[in-house]
Design a protein around this motif. Structure first.
Motif, mmCIF file in Angstrom:
data_model
loop_
_atom_site.group_PDB
_atom_site.id
_atom_site.type_symbol
_atom_site.label_atom_id
_atom_site.label_comp_id
_atom_site.label_asym_id
_atom_site.label_seq_id
_atom_site.Cartn_x
_atom_site.Cartn_y
_atom_site.Cartn_z
ATOM 1 N N CYS B 249 109.823 3.242 58.819
ATOM 2 C CA CYS B 249 109.226 4.224 57.912
ATOM 3 C C CYS B 249 109.845 5.610 58.091
ATOM 4 O O CYS B 249 109.724 6.458 57.222
ATOM 5 C CB CYS B 249 107.715 4.304 58.116
ATOM 6 S SG CYS B 249 106.862 2.894 57.415
ATOM 7 N N GLN B 250 110.498 5.822 59.222
ATOM 8 C CA GLN B 250 111.116 7.124 59.436
ATOM 9 C C GLN B 250 112.122 7.455 58.346
ATOM 10 O O GLN B 250 112.293 8.599 57.981
ATOM 11 C CB GLN B 250 111.853 7.156 60.772
ATOM 12 C CG GLN B 250 110.955 7.243 61.950
ATOM 13 C CD GLN B 250 111.773 7.274 63.226
ATOM 14 O OE1 GLN B 250 111.927 8.305 63.835
ATOM 15 N NE2 GLN B 250 112.320 6.147 63.608
ATOM 16 N N TYR B 251 112.821 6.450 57.874
ATOM 17 C CA TYR B 251 113.851 6.734 56.878
ATOM 18 C C TYR B 251 113.610 6.023 55.563
ATOM 19 O O TYR B 251 114.420 6.119 54.660
ATOM 20 C CB TYR B 251 115.234 6.398 57.439
ATOM 21 C CG TYR B 251 115.335 5.034 58.076
ATOM 22 C CD1 TYR B 251 115.177 4.897 59.444
ATOM 23 C CD2 TYR B 251 115.584 3.911 57.317
ATOM 24 C CE1 TYR B 251 115.259 3.656 60.041
ATOM 25 C CE2 TYR B 251 115.662 2.666 57.902
ATOM 26 C CZ TYR B 251 115.500 2.548 59.271
ATOM 27 O OH TYR B 251 115.574 1.314 59.855
ATOM 28 N N ALA B 256 107.024 3.722 53.650
ATOM 29 C CA ALA B 256 105.934 4.472 54.271
ATOM 30 C C ALA B 256 104.801 4.663 53.277
ATOM 31 O O ALA B 256 103.629 4.556 53.611
ATOM 32 C CB ALA B 256 106.452 5.819 54.766
ATOM 33 N N THR B 262 102.033 7.361 54.490
ATOM 34 C CA THR B 262 102.108 8.723 53.972
ATOM 35 C C THR B 262 100.716 9.313 53.831
ATOM 36 O O THR B 262 100.474 10.468 54.177
ATOM 37 C CB THR B 262 102.805 8.709 52.599
ATOM 38 O OG1 THR B 262 103.847 7.745 52.650
ATOM 39 C CG2 THR B 262 103.381 10.052 52.267
ATOM 40 N N LYS B 269 97.445 15.474 58.953
ATOM 41 C CA LYS B 269 97.908 16.847 58.835
ATOM 42 C C LYS B 269 96.720 17.769 58.576
ATOM 43 O O LYS B 269 96.583 18.813 59.193
ATOM 44 C CB LYS B 269 98.867 16.905 57.651
ATOM 45 C CG LYS B 269 99.990 17.878 57.798
ATOM 46 C CD LYS B 269 100.913 17.624 56.611
ATOM 47 C CE LYS B 269 102.001 18.623 56.506
ATOM 48 N NZ LYS B 269 102.847 18.321 55.349
ATOM 49 N N ASN B 291 102.274 19.681 61.884
ATOM 50 C CA ASN B 291 103.143 18.772 61.169
ATOM 51 C C ASN B 291 103.333 17.504 61.992
ATOM 52 O O ASN B 291 104.316 17.349 62.679
ATOM 53 C CB ASN B 291 104.471 19.487 60.952
ATOM 54 C CG ASN B 291 105.423 18.646 60.171
ATOM 55 O OD1 ASN B 291 105.065 17.573 59.666
ATOM 56 N ND2 ASN B 291 106.647 19.101 60.099
ATOM 57 N N ALA B 293 104.800 14.934 62.105
ATOM 58 C CA ALA B 293 105.860 14.219 61.403
ATOM 59 C C ALA B 293 105.978 12.801 61.929
ATOM 60 O O ALA B 293 105.703 12.536 63.086
ATOM 61 C CB ALA B 293 107.170 14.938 61.607
ATOM 62 N N LEU B 294 106.376 11.955 61.059
ATOM 63 C CA LEU B 294 106.602 10.578 61.452
ATOM 64 C C LEU B 294 107.934 10.531 62.173
ATOM 65 O O LEU B 294 108.986 10.555 61.573
ATOM 66 C CB LEU B 294 106.641 9.684 60.227
ATOM 67 C CG LEU B 294 106.982 8.241 60.519
ATOM 68 C CD1 LEU B 294 106.056 7.669 61.535
ATOM 69 C CD2 LEU B 294 106.939 7.452 59.261
ATOM 70 N N ARG B 295 107.853 10.495 63.459
ATOM 71 C CA ARG B 295 109.075 10.501 64.238
ATOM 72 C C ARG B 295 108.822 9.645 65.458
ATOM 73 O O ARG B 295 107.800 9.769 66.112
ATOM 74 C CB ARG B 295 109.385 11.939 64.628
ATOM 75 C CG ARG B 295 110.645 12.115 65.417
ATOM 76 C CD ARG B 295 110.664 13.517 66.013
ATOM 77 N NE ARG B 295 111.543 13.514 67.140
ATOM 78 C CZ ARG B 295 112.755 14.042 67.119
ATOM 79 N NH1 ARG B 295 113.195 14.654 66.063
ATOM 80 N NH2 ARG B 295 113.524 13.986 68.178
#
Lengths: 690, 451
Positions: B249-251, B256, B262, B269, B291, B293-295
Motif C-alpha cells: 500500500c505504500q506505493y 490502499a 486510506t 490523522k 501525519n 503516513a503509511l510508511r
C-alpha cells in the motif's frame, strides 16, 4: 595461456586505444531532417553532433577511430575532409567504413569482427552522443576489472536520472546489479512507455549466486560502452542479435552457456546522453545551453571559426548578429553570425543558425532553426525544429512538435497543426538521399495544410518500420503531447520531481496526488460518448465494438473497464414499465456487444458483479436484476456453473440490501440446481491483486 | 498530563509509550518438543532458561511495562504458573487464553480491545540478546506506521534433530538510505519470477533486494494499524499477510484505497490532532505526528545475536550459540560432576544434575535434575530436565525432552525423543523422531522398545 600473463599489461599499453563510432541511427526519429543530413551532422546548438562525440574521444586519448556509415557516407566524408579531425594536428586517425548492408548495431559489430580491425578493448559509441565524462577513468576501471573477472566483456556507462527527467527520454530500463561490484545481473530493456507494464519479472535463480542485489530504475543509458574484444565475436556467433541492449545484453545475461559479465559505470556528476529522438534533441540542447555539459558549451567554440560569446541569461551570440533595437533575446538563446532579428521580435529558449532572417513581431519559443531559415513578420514558432533554408511566411504559426525538412515553405496566414512533419524530398523513406542537391520532388502539395505559398508534403513513417517503433516515435517526438502521455501511463503522472535527484518520494505524496484517476475519467467519458452515439444513431454492433476496442487499446484499459461503463449504459436503456419486452429488445439488439467484452470465466463473474452493483444503486432497479441475469444466461453469455459459483461466493458476505437483491435470484438458482444436481459450482477467482 | 493524587501533592505520571503483545502459541515445527506432556513452546529451555524469559527481558529493557501474553489452553497452566510465580521481571503481564488454531492476526483482532496505544507484537520463539534501543529509537525518529526487525541469520552448524531446515528464502526489498521496507515476499509464494511492480519502481527508483535477511517477527505498530487489521478480517497472519499488504500500500494508492487503508489513515490523522501537542511536548523530534503516513520501516540488526526457534534445527542452533555466549558459571553450583568427567567449555549443566565418572559433554546443554551414568558421551545435544541416562550411552545431535530415560549402551544420533519415553538398552537409531511406542521398521533389527 598462463605463462604469458605477466606480459599482458605491456602488450595492452602498446595497443592503440580505438573507438568505434556508429554514424547511422538506424531509425527514423528525426525524419525528415535526416533525409538530407545524416543524424550525426545535425547541428545541436549550431555544432554538428559528431563534433561532440569526437571531442569526447579526443579527451579520452583515443588514437584510432572507426566511423561506420551507411547512408550519407559521402556527406560525412566530405564533412570530415574539411574538419579539424583530418588535419595533421588531429588527435586520432579516422577510418571511415561504409557498409550499405548494415541495418543495425549488430550488423556493424559483425562486420567489425569480419574485418578483424579490433584487437583490444574499444569504446563503442554513437555519432550523436553528447557527454563530458572522463572516459579514461571508465576505461581504467574496465581494465582493472578484467584482472579480477576475466569474463567481464562490457562496461556500460549510465547516469543517475529520475524516470521522468527529460534527458532520459522515456527510457524505462531496469537494471539489477550487485551493489558492491556494479555487476549487471539482470536487465529489463525499456519498453518506451508503449505498453506500460504492470510489473517487471526477476528470476528467482538470480538470488542463488547473489543474495543481495540492487534494483535500479534511476539510471539512464548514456549509450557509451566499453567493450572487450570478445563482443564483436559474440555478435557473429549470435547472428540474430540486432540491438545491443534488447538483444545482446539480455541475450548474453540470460544465456546458460555463456558466463560473460557486464558491468555498469554510473556517472554522478558528469553528463552523457544520446540524441536519439526529437524530444531528446530538445532536452540535450537545453542541457548544453544550460551548461550542464561544461566544458562542451557553445562559447567553447568546438568548430574552428565559431565565435560564440556567453552573455547573461545564457544567451550565446556571434559578433555579426544584427538585432533590431526592440528585438529581445530573452534567455537560453544561441544565435549564429549573419542572422538578423526584426523589430519587436522575441526569442526564448531557442537556437537560431547562421544567415537566418527573422522578421518583425515574431515570437520564437523553444524552437531550433538551422542555417538560412527565414521567418517572416508576424509568425510564431513554438517548440519545433526547422531544417536548413526553411521559409515561414507572414502570420504563420508553427506549433508544437513540428519538424520541417530542408527548404520547406509554409504560409502565409495559416496555422500548422501540431506534430506535423513536412518534407520536400518525398516521403519514400526507402531511398534516403545522399546529396541535398538532389532533385526536389514535385509531388502534390496540400495547400490547405501548408498555405498558399507552401512547398512540402506531409511525411509519415514508412510501413516497414515496426509498429512499436512508430508508436515510440509519436511518444518521443519533440513536444510530445504530455496529456496523451499521461493517459498512456498513469504512473508518469504520479511523481514528476523533474530534477536529477532520485530522492524517493514520501509515500504520503502519492496518496494525496493520486493523478491516476483523472485519465480514467477521460476514458470513461469517451466510452460513454461512443455508446451514446451508437444508441442514438443505431450503429452496427461491430462498428461500436471496433470503436470500443480502439479506445481500450489507446488508453491501455482492460475489458473490465469497458464492462463497468457498458453494462450500466445498456441497462439504462431498459424501460422499467415494460420490463420484459424492453429488456428482451435491448438485449437482442446489443447482446452480442455485451458478449464480446466477456470472454473468460472471470469476466463473467465480473459482469455479474457489475450488474448487481448497478441494480443496488437505486431501489427501482432491483426488479431488473433477475430477468437480466436470466437473459444473459439464455444468451449463453454467462455459464451456468459460473452463475452458481458467483452466487455462492457473493452470498458469503453480504449486507442486508445485497441479500434482498440476491434473493431475487433464488428462483433461477433453484431452477438451475434442479436441472443439474451435481453442480457444485466452482469458486471464481477474485481479481488478482498481486 | 499530571494527576493530583489524594494527598494533594502533584507529580508527573509517565505515559507509557508502548504496549507489548507476546504471541505464545504452540504453533511451529517443534513437535515433539513443544507438546502437552513436555513443555509449551514458550517454556522450552534455551541455555537452561525458558524461551519467553528472553523476550520479556528484552521488552523490559525498552521500558515497556504492559505486556499481554496470548496463550493457548493447552499451555495455560504451565505458562501462567511460570509467569506468575517463577518469572522475576517487573512487567505487568496480562494473560489471555485463546483457542489453539488462532493465527497471529486473528489473535490481535481478539485482544484489540485491550490495546490502547502504539504496540509491539512479537512471538515467544524470538530470542534476542541485542539491545532494543537502536530499534526503538529508529522507530521514534521516523514515526512510521510500523517498524519491523530483521536480522542476518547465523549459519547453522548442522546437527540437532532428525529434520533438516528447508527454509524458503524471504525476499526483502528495502531502501537502505531511508530504512524503508519496500518489498516483502515469502519464498514459498514465488514461482519462477519475482514481479516487481512498476508503481514500486516509479516511487522508489533504487532499492536493495535481499534474500539473506530473516524476519525476527518483532514489529512496532502504530495504534491505527490495529484498526486496519480489524477491518481486514480475512487476513490470517501478520507476517505473511498483513505486513506484505501494508508494504504494498505504500506505493499503490489504489490498493490502499480499496482495502480501506486510506480511510483509516484519514481518521487516524484526525484523531492525532489533539494528541499532537502532547507528543510534541514529550518528544521534541517526532517526525510530524499529525501525519501518520503509511510508511513501513525496517531495522536490520547489525551484529548482535537474534534468532528464531521455529524448527528443531534452529532451536538447537540457538541453544548452542547462546550457551557459547553465556558468561556466568556454566555448571550450576548444585550440579555434581564427577572428577573424572569432562564438561566442555561450550556446554552447560543445570542444577541438581549428576554426572558419573568418565563422562564427556561437548557443545551440549544439560537441564536440571538429570542423572547421567558412567562413561556417557554427549555431543551437540540438548537434554531437558529430569532426564536419566544410564552407563555407556552415546548421544550425538539429539534433543531429549523431559523425563526421558535412555538405557545402557544405547546409541542415538540426530534424534528427537519425546517426553517421558524410555529407550531400550543397546538401542541404535539415526535420524529418528522417537515419539511413541510405535516406530516404523520395528520388525527389522531395530532394538528400540518403548514404554
Amino acid at each position: 595461456m598462463p605463462p604469458k600473463k605477466p606480459k599482458q599489461p605491456n602488450i595492452e599499453a602498446e595497443e592503440k586505444l580505438s573507438a568505434v563510432v556508429i554514424a547511422d541511427s538506424f531509425d527514423q526519429h528525426l525524419m525528415p531532417l535526416t533525409q538530407t543530413t545524416p543524424r550525426c551532422l545535425l547541428p545541436l546548438c549550431n555544432v554538428p553532433l559528431l563534433e561532440y562525440t569526437f571531442e569526447l574521444l579526443a579527451t579520452a586519448g583515443v588514437e584510432e577511430v572507426f566511423l561506420f556509415c551507411r547512408v550519407h557516407a559521402a556527406t560525412i566524408k566530405q564533412y570530415l575532409a574539411q574538419s579539424k579531425w583530418t588535419k595533421s594536428h588531429a588527435p586520432f586517425g579516422v577510418t571511415v567504413i561504409v557498409s550499405q548492408e548494415a541495418l543495425s548495431v549488430g550488423d556493424v559489430l559483425r562486420e567489425l569482427d569480419g574485418k578483424s580491425l579490433i584487437r583490444t578493448d574499444f569504446i563503442l559509441i554513437y555519432g550523436d552522443v553528447v557527454s563530458n565524462m572522463n572516459l579514461g577513468k571508465a576505461l581504467e576501471k574496465h581494465r582493472n576489472r578484467k584482472a579480477v573477472d576475466k569474463n567481464a566483456i562490457m562496461t556500460m556507462v549510465v547516469k543517475d536520472a529520475s524516470p521522468n527527467h527529460p534527458t532520459r527520454g522515456h527510457q524505462e530500463a531496469v537494471f539489477i546489479t550487485d551493489g558492491q561490484t556494479q555487476q549487471l545481473l539482470h536487465y529489463v530493456p525499456s519498453d518506451y512507455g508503449i505498453a506500460p507494464r504492470k510489473s517487471v519479472p526477476v528470476s528467482v535463480e538470480l538470488f542463488e549466486k547473489h543474495p543481495a542485489v540492487q534494483v535500479r530504475y534511476d539510471l539512464m543509458d548514456c549509450c557509451i560502452d566499453i567493450c572487450s574484444v570478445e563482443v564483436p565475436a559474440l555478435f557473429t556467433e549470435n547472428f540474430d542479435y540486432q540491438d545491443i541492449r534488447r538483444d545482446f545484453v539480455t541475450g548474453i545475461l540470460g544465456s546458460e552457456v555463456l558466463d560473460s559479465t557486464f558491468y555498469l559505470y554510473p556517472l554522478t556528476h558528469e553528463y552523457g546522453a544520446r540524441v536519439a529522438t526529437g524530444q531528446l534533441y530538445d532536452a540535450i540542447s537545453r542541457d548544453v545551453i544550460g551548461r550542464w555539459v561544461f566544458p562542451m558549451v557553445p562559447d567553447c567554440n568546438l568548430v574552428e571559426g565559431d565565435q560564440y560569446v556567453h552573455k547573461r541569461n545564457h544567451v550565446y551570440q556571434e559578433p555579426l548578429v544584427k538585432l533590431s533595437r526592440t528585438a529581445e533575446l530573452d534567455r537560453n538563446v544561441v544565435i549564429g553570425n549573419h542572422s538578423q532579428v526584426g523589430e519587436n521580435s522575441r526569442i526564448t529558449c531557442s537556437v537560431i543558425g547562421r544567415n537566418c532572417t527573422i522578421g518583425d513581431n515574431v515570437v520564437i519559443d523553444g524552437a531550433y532553426l538551422f542555417d538560412g531559415t527565414v521567418v517572416h513578420s508576424g509568425s510564431r514558432v513554438h517548440r519545433a525544429i526547422l531544417g536548413y533554408q526553411v521559409t515561414v511566411y507572414e502570420n504563420t504559426t508553427v506549433s508544437d512538435g513540428c519538424l520541417l525538412g530542408d527548404r520547406v515553405q509554409v504560409g502565409p496566414n495559416i496555422a500548422l497543426p501540431r506534430s506535423v512533419r513536412l518534407s520536400r524530398y518525398g516521403t519514400d523513406n526507402a531511398q534516403v538521399l545522399d546529396h541535398s542537391d538532389q532533385e526536389l520532388t514535385t509531388g502534390e502539395v496540400d495547400l490547405a495544410l501548408v498555405g498558399s505559398q507552401g512547398l512540402g508534403e506531409k511525411w509519415v513513417p514508412s510501413d516497414d518500420e515496426d509498429e512499436v517503433e512508430v508508436q515510440y516515435m509519436s511518444l518521443t517526438a519533440l513536444a510530445a503531447d504530455v496529456a496523451a502521455l499521461t493517459l498512456a501511463n498513469p504512473h508518469l503522472a504520479d511523481n514528476d520531481d523533474g530534477g536529477l535527484s532520485d530522492s524517493s518520494q514520501d509515500s504520503m505524496d502519492e496518496l494525496e496526488n493520486d493523478n491516476a484517476l483523472e485519465p480514467e475519467d477521460a476514458f470513461g467519458d469517451e466510452v460513454e460518448a461512443t455508446l451514446d452515439r451508437a444508441f442514438k444513431e443505431d450503429h452496427a454492433v461491430n462498428d461500436t465494438l471496433l470503436e470500443l476496442k480502439g479506445l481500450r487499446f489507446a488508453n491501455n484499459k482492460t475489458n473490465h473497464d469497458i464492462r463497468v461503463i457498458l453494462l450500466p449504459k445498456i441497462l439504462d436503456l431498459v424501460e422499467v414499465q415494460q420490463l420484459r419486452t424492453s429488456l428482451a429488445a435491448v438485449l437482442k439488439r446489443w447482446g452480442s456487444l455485451v458478449a464480446s467484452v466477456i470472454n473468460s470465466d472471470t469476466d463473467q463473474a465480473d459482469a455479474l458483479s457489475i450488474i448487481s452493483s448497478y441494480c443496488l444503486e437505486a431501489s427501482e432497479r432491483t426488479i431488473l436484476f433477475m430477468p437480466c441475469v436470466k437473459y444473459l444466461y439464455d444468451l449463453d453469455i454467462v455459464d451456468e456453473d459460473i452463475l452458481l459459483g458467483w452466487y455462492a461466493y457473493v452470498n458469503k458476505n453480504v449486507t442486508d440490501k445485497e441479500r434482498l437483491l440476491y434473493q431475487k435470484l433464488q428462483p433461477l438458482i433453484d431452477w438451475l440446481n434442479e436441472a443439474e444436481e451435481d453442480d457444485s459450482g466452482d469458486e471464481d477467482d477474485d481479481e488478482d491483486e498481486d | 498530563m499530571f494527576l493530583v493524587d489524594q494527598t494533594g501533592t502533584s507529580k508527573y505520571q509517565i505515559v507509557p509509550e508502548f504496549q507489548a503483545v507476546i504471541l505464545a502459541g504452540n504453533k511451529g515445527h517443534l513437535y515433539p518438543l513443544a507438546t502437552e506432556d513436555n513443555v509449551p513452546k514458550a517454556l522450552l529451555p534455551v541455555a537452561n532458561r525458558p524461551m519467553i524469559s528472553y523476550t520479556l527481558q528484552w521488552l523490559e529493557q525498552t521500558g515497556i511495562q504492559d505486556v499481554i501474553v496470548v496463550v493457548c489452553p493447552s499451555s495455560e497452566t504451565q505458562l501462567t504458573h511460570y509467569l506468575r510465580t517463577v518469572y522475576e521481571g517487573t512487567a505487568n503481564i496480562d494473560i489471555v487464553v485463546m483457542e489453539e488454531y488462532y493465527s497471529t492476526a486473528e489473535a490481535l483482532r481478539h485482544i484489540s480491545s485491550r490495546i490502547f496505544r502504539d504496540f509491539v507484537v512479537m512471538t515467544c520463539d524470538t530470542v534476542l540478546l541485542s539491545s532494543p534501543q537502536p530499534f526503538f529509537d529508529a522507530h521514534r525518529s521516523a514515526n512510521p506506521a510500523l517498524s519491523a526487525l530483521f536480522f542476518h541469520p547465523t549459519k547453522s552448524e548442522g546437527g540437532g534433530g532428525s529434520t533438516k531446515d528447508s527454509e524458503w528464502p524471504l525476499y526483502v526489498g528495502l531502501d537502505p538510505r531511508e530504512h524503508q521496507l519496500l518489498y516483502l515476499k515469502q519464498g514459498e509464494r514465488v514461482k519462477e519470477n519475482l514481479d516487481i511492480r512498476t508503481s514500486l519502481l516509479e516511487n522508489f527508483q533504487r532499492f536493495d533486494l535481499l534474500t539473506n535477511l530473516q524476519d525476527a517477527h518483532v514489529y512496532i505498530f502504530q495504534r491505527w494499524v490495529l484498526d486496519f487489521i480489524l477491518v481486514q478480517k480475512h487476513l490470517p497472519s501478520i507476517q505473511k499477510d498483513v505486513l506484505p499488504l501494508l508494504v504494498k500500500c505504500q506505493y499503490r494508492s489504489a490498493l490502499a484505497e480499496a482495502e480501506g487503508l486510506t480511510e483509516i489513515l484519514k481518521r487516524a490523522k484526525a484523531n492525532t490532532k489533539h494528541i499532537a501537542s502532547v507528543s510534541q511536548w514529550t518528544t521534541k523530534r517526532s517526525a510530524d505526528p499529525q501525519n501518520p503516513a503509511l510508511r513501513c520501516n525496517i531495522y536490520v540488526e547489525p551484529k548482535e545475536f537474534v534468532g528464531r526457534a521455529t524448527s528443531i534445527p534452529s532451536y538447537c542452533d540457538i541453544n548452542k550459540q547462546i550457551s557459547k555466549m553465556f558468561t556466568d558459571q556454566r555448571t550450576h553450583p548444585t550440579a555434581e560432576v564427577h572428577m573424572r568427567s569432562q564438561v566442555g567449555a561450550d556446554s552447560m549443566v543445570g542444577n541438581e544434575t549428576k554426572l558419573d565418572e568418565r563422562c564427556s559433554v561437548k557443545r551440549s546443554v544439560i537441564g536440571a535434575h538429570c542423572t547421567i551414568g558412567k562413561n556417557v558421551k554427549i555431543v551437540n545435544s540438548i537434554l531437558m530436565d529430569y532426564v536419566t541416562i544410564e552407563d555407556g550411552v552415546k548421544l550425538d545431535g539429539c534433543v531429549l525432552c523431559n523425563n526421558v530415560k535412555i538405557m545402557t549402551k544405547a546409541q542415538l544420533k540426530d534424534c528427537e525423543v519425546g517426553a517421558g519415553l524410555v529407550v531400550d538398552p543397546n538401542a541404535q537409531a539415526k535420524n529418528e523422531r522417537i515419539v511413541s511406542s510405535f516406530v516404523e521398521g520395528e520388525e527389522q533389527d531395530m532394538q528400540i522398545n518403548f514404554a
